[in-house]
Design a protein around this motif. Structure first.
Motif, short mmCIF file in Angstrom:
data_model
loop_
_atom_site.label_atom_id
_atom_site.label_comp_id
_atom_site.label_asym_id
_atom_site.label_seq_id
_atom_site.Cartn_x
_atom_site.Cartn_y
_atom_site.Cartn_z
N UNK A 1 -4.09 11.66 -3.17
CA UNK A 1 -3.81 12.00 -4.55
C UNK A 1 -2.48 12.68 -4.80
N UNK A 2 -1.61 12.79 -3.80
CA UNK A 2 -0.32 13.45 -4.02
C UNK A 2 0.82 12.45 -4.06
N UNK B 1 -4.42 1.48 -1.56
CA UNK B 1 -4.71 2.83 -1.07
C UNK B 1 -3.48 3.72 -1.19
N UNK B 2 -2.32 3.11 -1.08
CA UNK B 2 -1.07 3.88 -1.07
C UNK B 2 0.01 3.10 -1.81
N UNK B 3 0.75 3.81 -2.66
CA UNK B 3 1.89 3.21 -3.37
C UNK B 3 3.18 3.64 -2.68
N UNK C 1 -4.34 8.26 -12.67
CA UNK C 1 -4.99 7.29 -11.79
C UNK C 1 -5.28 7.84 -10.41
N UNK C 2 -4.92 9.10 -10.19
CA UNK C 2 -5.12 9.76 -8.88
C UNK C 2 -4.50 8.91 -7.77
N UNK C 3 -3.27 8.47 -8.01
CA UNK C 3 -2.59 7.64 -7.02
C UNK C 3 -2.05 8.49 -5.88
N UNK C 4 -2.10 7.92 -4.70
CA UNK C 4 -1.39 8.50 -3.56
C UNK C 4 -0.12 7.69 -3.39
N UNK C 5 1.03 8.36 -3.37
CA UNK C 5 2.29 7.62 -3.37
C UNK C 5 3.34 8.31 -2.53
#
Length: 376
Positions: A40-41, A174-176, A204-208
């Motif tokens: 999420x970070x 899973x990861x951007x 969107x609680x993306x992990x990027x």
């Protein structure tokens, strides 16, 4: 979530280790980096051109084969040089947005976004109804729903950037991985899109992982920042920590602007550290590990921490006097350059304070705004 361990990448694979010797003659674009990206970070790789940040990102994506190291995502090993594992980029399942948006000009907005789903292997490919639902959802999130039938070439720069992002999001990665996606936009639109991207990432609680050379961009958007220099990571921390407590001179110089003074630690009393410089004594509050008496240090002071006035305040620490050499109106701030002997100190003030060159002035720095950086 993602773990990168001892990652190295050399493009000079013909050199290697010389026979009978232990020295490695290769030149490394990435010289051994370690970091973790939490769920999420938005984790930013920040640094100047040629520092290895994009090579690191491409190695994670599977677009480059590292020379050594290990990359894992959750329980999956994506790359392990020691074990001979190198998962193909297409199997890693990452969403990727690069500096060039690579919009397909012959397709509509809807088809640009649906295409990654339509070319999935048959066993994983969603049905037509699910594709329509997923594309509609990401177009709404990126505020492109009303443009679904429009040719992609008829979008503005900011809309094309959001389209590239929507196309990456539709696969539920899973990861951007984002490699300077805003660099082609004009300054005002870039500023708008920084907040837009951050909003989407949080909602969107993306992990990027985000790659940029723009310090302001990194400070605005990041959960944590890794500052890179010559293929290595100089410091990892939250934006405020990186800015206010730089670990090295490079970080202090690269992130924003700083005044630097060389000095020697004169005394240490708890958190109070007194430093002698060529131009006078400064008092610093060092919350973390304090340097030893007699140790050489580099004093770093941000321009906005220099409190400038026409009259002396008295009874305040770190008060010096000098003369305004020049000033520059920058809209939201005014910069003054104050001469103290041969030393020049930059002050950044509210535009209500504008002091003409040649004026005698006084300035002070609060001890907790004086940062001590180890001398390399």
């Amino acid at each position: 979530m993602l773990t990168v361990e001892s990652l190295k990448k050399s493009y000079d694979e013909t050199a290697g280790r010389k026979a009978g010797r232990h020295d490695d003659t290769r030149t490394y674009a990435v010289g051994g980096v370690d970091f973790e990206v939490h769920d999420g970070e938005l984790f930013t790789l920040l640094g100047p051109s040629g520092c290895g940040k994009t090579t690191t990102l491409r190695s994670i994506a599977g677009l480059e084969r590292p020379t050594s190291g290990r990359v894992t995502l959750g329980g999956r090993v994506l790359f392990d040089a020691a074990q001979g594992v190198n998962m193909r980029a297409s199997r890693r399942g990452f969403g990727m947005v690069f500096q060039s948006y690579a919009i397909w000009p012959h397709m509509s907005v809807f088809k640009n976004v649906s295409f990654p789903l339509e070319v999935m292997p048959r066993a994983k490919r969603p049905g037509r109804k699910e594709i329509e639902e997923r594309v509609g959802q990401v177009l709404d999130v990126t505020e492109l729903g009303s443009y679904a039938s429009r040719p992609a070439t008829k979008l503005s720069g900011g809309q094309q950037q959001r389209l590239a992002l929507a196309r990456a999001l539709v696969t539920h990665p899973e990861l951007m991985l984002l490699d300077e996606p805003l660099s082609n936009l004009d300054a005002k639109l870039r500023e708008t899109m920084r907040f837009e991207l951050k909003r989407l990432q949080r909602e969107l609680h993306l992990t990027a992982i985000y790659v940029t050379h723009d310090q302001s961009e990194a400070l605005v958007m990041s959960s944590r920042i890794a500052v890179m220099n010559q293929g290595r990571i100089e410091q990892i921390g939250k934006p405020r920590e990186i800015y206010t407590k730089p670990a090295t001179r490079f970080v202090a110089e690269f992130i924003g602007t700083s005044n630097f003074l060389e000095g020697t630690v004169a005394s240490v009393h708890g958190q109070e550290v007194q430093v002698d410089t060529e131009h006078g004594r400064l008092v610093a509050h060092e919350v973390d590990k304090a340097p030893a008496v007699g140790e050489s240090v580099l004093v770093s002071i941000r321009p906005e921490c220099v409190d400038l006035s026409r009259q002396p305040r008295g009874n305040v620490p770190n008060e010096w006097s000098g003369k305004v050499l020049t000033r520059a109106f920058m809209g939201d701030v005014v910069d003054h350059i104050v001469g103290v002997g041969k030393l020049e100190i930059r002050n950044r003030s509210n535009p209500n304070l504008s002091i003409p060159p040649g004026t005698e002035v006084h300035f002070s720095i609060a001890p907790d705004k004086v940062t001590l950086v180890p001398v390399d």
